[in-house]
Each structure stands twice: as structure tokens, then as C-alpha cells.
Design an enzyme around this catalytic site. Structure first.
Site, mmCIF file in Angstrom:
data_model
loop_
_atom_site.group_PDB
_atom_site.id
_atom_site.type_symbol
_atom_site.label_atom_id
_atom_site.label_comp_id
_atom_site.label_asym_id
_atom_site.label_seq_id
_atom_site.Cartn_x
_atom_site.Cartn_y
_atom_site.Cartn_z
ATOM 1 N N SER A 1 24.473 112.681 19.360
ATOM 2 C CA SER A 1 23.884 113.205 20.286
ATOM 3 C C SER A 1 24.594 114.357 21.290
ATOM 4 O O SER A 1 24.128 115.325 21.710
ATOM 5 C CB SER A 1 22.860 112.477 21.328
ATOM 6 O OG SER A 1 23.862 111.546 21.846
ATOM 7 N N ARG A 2 25.688 113.739 21.375
ATOM 8 C CA ARG A 2 26.766 114.510 22.374
ATOM 9 C C ARG A 2 28.160 114.679 21.670
ATOM 10 O O ARG A 2 28.509 113.797 20.760
ATOM 11 C CB ARG A 2 26.892 113.940 23.389
ATOM 12 C CG ARG A 2 25.791 113.745 24.310
ATOM 13 C CD ARG A 2 25.936 113.011 25.555
ATOM 14 N NE ARG A 2 25.961 111.445 25.622
ATOM 15 C CZ ARG A 2 27.095 110.795 26.026
ATOM 16 N NH1 ARG A 2 28.020 111.474 26.645
ATOM 17 N NH2 ARG A 2 27.142 109.453 26.183
ATOM 18 N N VAL B 1 24.435 100.347 17.769
ATOM 19 C CA VAL B 1 25.220 100.070 16.785
ATOM 20 C C VAL B 1 25.863 98.725 16.949
ATOM 21 O O VAL B 1 26.209 98.160 15.711
ATOM 22 C CB VAL B 1 26.433 101.110 16.251
ATOM 23 C CG1 VAL B 1 25.838 102.538 15.726
ATOM 24 C CG2 VAL B 1 27.472 101.225 17.438
ATOM 25 N N ASN C 1 31.149 107.377 14.444
ATOM 26 C CA ASN C 1 31.780 107.764 15.566
ATOM 27 C C ASN C 1 31.408 107.420 16.784
ATOM 28 O O ASN C 1 32.084 107.499 17.852
ATOM 29 C CB ASN C 1 31.253 109.369 15.456
ATOM 30 C CG ASN C 1 31.345 110.107 16.741
ATOM 31 O OD1 ASN C 1 32.586 110.796 17.202
ATOM 32 N ND2 ASN C 1 30.210 110.218 17.753
ATOM 33 N N TYR D 1 39.807 98.934 24.187
ATOM 34 C CA TYR D 1 39.649 100.333 23.638
ATOM 35 C C TYR D 1 40.598 100.474 22.383
ATOM 36 O O TYR D 1 40.506 100.682 21.271
ATOM 37 C CB TYR D 1 39.639 101.696 24.498
ATOM 38 C CG TYR D 1 39.139 102.880 23.929
ATOM 39 C CD1 TYR D 1 37.908 103.332 23.333
ATOM 40 C CD2 TYR D 1 40.281 103.772 23.556
ATOM 41 C CE1 TYR D 1 37.762 104.622 22.800
ATOM 42 C CE2 TYR D 1 40.006 105.011 23.055
ATOM 43 C CZ TYR D 1 38.587 105.314 22.531
ATOM 44 O OH TYR D 1 38.622 106.622 21.979
ATOM 45 N N ALA E 1 42.746 97.916 21.306
ATOM 46 C CA ALA E 1 42.469 96.896 20.315
ATOM 47 C C ALA E 1 41.110 97.566 19.261
ATOM 48 O O ALA E 1 41.270 97.064 18.079
ATOM 49 C CB ALA E 1 42.030 95.791 21.134
ATOM 50 N N ALA E 2 40.067 97.964 19.925
ATOM 51 C CA ALA E 2 38.997 98.322 18.821
ATOM 52 C C ALA E 2 39.409 99.340 18.029
ATOM 53 O O ALA E 2 39.138 99.131 16.654
ATOM 54 C CB ALA E 2 37.783 98.612 19.955
ATOM 55 N N LYS E 3 40.257 100.440 18.486
ATOM 56 C CA LYS E 3 40.436 101.391 17.581
ATOM 57 C C LYS E 3 41.729 101.211 16.638
ATOM 58 O O LYS E 3 41.662 101.620 15.659
ATOM 59 C CB LYS E 3 40.849 102.667 18.417
ATOM 60 C CG LYS E 3 39.714 103.181 19.110
ATOM 61 C CD LYS E 3 38.599 103.716 18.496
ATOM 62 C CE LYS E 3 37.302 104.595 19.243
ATOM 63 N NZ LYS E 3 36.606 105.098 18.370
#
Ligand code: NAP
Length: 249
Positions: free
Chosen positions: A15-16, A65, A91, A156, A158-160
Site C-alpha cells: 500500500s505504501r 502476514v 515486502n 530488525y 536479526a529478522a533480516k
């Protein structure tokens, strides 16, 4: 003929920002596009309207998600509307910044849930559909933070970083099913986050980028488009860094 004519793309968090630019890039290349979002229905509808105004077939689906039931519905509604999913772009992503020693459990968990587990759920749901048809492209939007770490962003980063491991494993496992899986790792891209920053902080960040400017969402989207086309048929398990030289290996 456009390169993605007859194909369907599901873009999470479309959406953005970067996701919106990806939806336009894939749609202009001929794909029908599902615009997923979590909470801001107005932004999603605006994006969908603009896509439709360009003649791009578009479906808007609200889904978190990090919720596997939502993800199953997202994939189901896309397949019901367009018949297939050829391209999945993971994304959707969030940040919850804090110093590591002060980071709350909720800040850690929520970022991991959306930025990493969300991609896991989407790959499982859309990947089964792709495997059945023995073709598909999965593109995960990671971040340079996953390669270098980032102050106040242990969750962040760690997630990526996890997303890169997921990308490489999925690439190995799904290759036999005709599916390629790659990641794009942006550096600092001009979206809402950077636009709202104080001038002094902006300048400090700019000084770290060899090309001397922030990226724009279209510059990430063009790499995603490349990975979705036949030109990238022999690329899988790759991480493409789009960062103006910020991360030099
Ligand atoms: P953004 O402008 O904040 O947009 C985030 C998008 O994700 C929105 O569409 C949002 O929808 C959606 N979203 C958030 N949580 C969701 C959830 N649980 N389920 C489904 N959708 C959800 O973000 P951006 O800056 O474009 O970043 C996009 C991606 O690029 C992220 O993965 C980010 O980590 C990565 N990235 C960005 C930069 C940068 O400099 N901007 C750099 C490196 C990597 P709602 O508004 O409805 O919540």
C-alpha cells in the site's frame, strides 16, 4: 507483449513505500497485482485506484502476514481472483527500535513475527501453489541491516539476517520445483521513515552513502522486476544489494 503478461504477483505491504513501487513496476510489466496491507485501508485503496487507472488488474487484500490464517486467505483470494500466483514479493516489514539492553520482549517478537515469520508463512502458502505448477519467483525484501547490523535494531537486523538464511534454503529446496528464490537488500530508501527525519540526522546518514543520496523506491522495484523476469531465470539464492555503496564488502 510485456515481459509479465498473463502472470500474477502478490506483493505484501504494497500500500505504501517500496511495496507500492514494486506493485507498479510488476503491474506495468504486465502482471495482475494483489496489493496486501495490514491496517491502512485508505492508502491501499489509493494505490489500487492508481494501478487500475493504468489498466493494471488489481486486488486489495487486508491480511496480517504474521497470522498464518490471514496468509492462507490472502493466497486463496489471489488464486480465486487471478487463477494463479507466479510472483511472490515478501515486502511487508516493520521496525520497533530500542537499544538491545532495553529492548522489550514484545518489540523483539513483533518484528521477528512480521519481518521473518511472515515471509515463512507466505512462502509456504504461495510456494505450494507454485510447486504444483512447477514455476514461480519468490523475492524477499531484506535490508543491509541484515548484513551489517544496525544500532537500536537488534530485532530488525536479526529478522533480516534470518530472511537471508530463509532465502538461501528456500532457493535450494524449491529449485527442483521450478521456483527461484532471491533477496533484495536495500540500504537507505526515501520512504515515510526517512522523510520525517530531522535534517541533522538526514545529513549524518547521507554522509555514510558513497553515492551521496538516499535511494528511491523505484530503484529497489526495478531490481525486483529484473528478478521476476526471464532475464533472471538462472539466478537463485542470490542477495542483490541496492544501497548506493553503503555496504561495501
Ligand atoms: P513502509 O513505507 O513502512 O510500508 C510498510 C508496508 O507494510 C505497508 O504497506 C504496511 O501496511 C505493510 N505492513 C506492515 N505490517 C504488516 C503486516 N503485519 N502484514 C501485512 N502488511 C504489513 O515500509 P518501506 O520503508 O517501504 O519498507 C518496505 C520493506 O523494505 C520492509 O521490509 C523494510 O524492512 C525494507 N527496507 C526498507 C528500507 C527503507 O529505507 N525504507 C531499507 C531497507 C529495507 P499498513 O500501512 O496497512 O500497515
Amino acid at each position: 507483449m510485456k515481459p509479465l503478461d498473463g502472470q500474477t504477483a502478490l506483493v505484501t505491504g504494497a500500500s505504501r513505500g517500496i511495496g507500492r513501487a514494486i506493485a507498479f513496476a510488476l503491474g506495468r510489466a504486465g502482471a495482475a497485482v494483489t496489493v496486501n496491507y495490514q491496517s491502512n485501508a485508505e492508502a491501499a485503496e489509493q494505490t489500487a485506484e492508481s494501478l487500475r487507472a493504468e489498466g493494471i488488474r488489481t486486488l486489495t487484500v487486508r491480511a496480517d502476514v504474521s497470522n498464518p490464517d490471514d496468509v492462507s486467505r490472502l493466497v486463496r483470494e489471489t488464486c480465486t481472483t487471478f487463477g494463479t500466483i507466479d510472483i511472490l514479493v515478501n515486502n511487508a516489514g516493520i521496525t520497533r527500535d530500542n537499544l538491545l539492553l532495553f529492548m522489550k520482549e514484545e518489540e523483539w517478537t513483533r518484528v521477528l513475527d512480521v519481518d521473518l515469520k511472515g515471509a515463512f508463512y507466505c512462502i509456504k502458502a504461495a510456494g505450494r501453489e507454485m510447486a504444483r505448477r512447477r514455476r514461480g519467483r519468490i523475492i524477499n525484501i531484506a535490508s543491509v541491516a541484515g548484513l551489517t547490523g544496525d544500532m537500536m535494531r537488534a530485532n530488525y537486523a536479526a529478522a533480516k539476517a534470518g530472511l537471508l538464511g530463509l532465502t538461501k534454503t528456500a532457493a535450494r529446496e524449491l529449485a527442483a520445483s521450478g521456483i527461484t528464490v532471491n533477496a533484495v537488500s536495500p540500504g537507505l530508501v526515501e520512504t515515510g521513515l526517512i522523510a520525517g527525519m530531522a535534517a541533522i540526522k538526514r545529513q549524518k546518514l547521507l554522509d555514510t552513502i558513497p553515492l551521496g543520496r538516499f535511494g528511491n523506491p523505484d530503484e529497489v522495484a526495478s531490481v525486483v522486476l529484473f528478478l521476476a523476469t526471464d532475464a533472471a531465470a538462472y539466478i537463485t539464492g542470490e542477495v542483490m544489494v541496492v544501497d548506493g555503496g553503503l555496504y561495501t564488502r
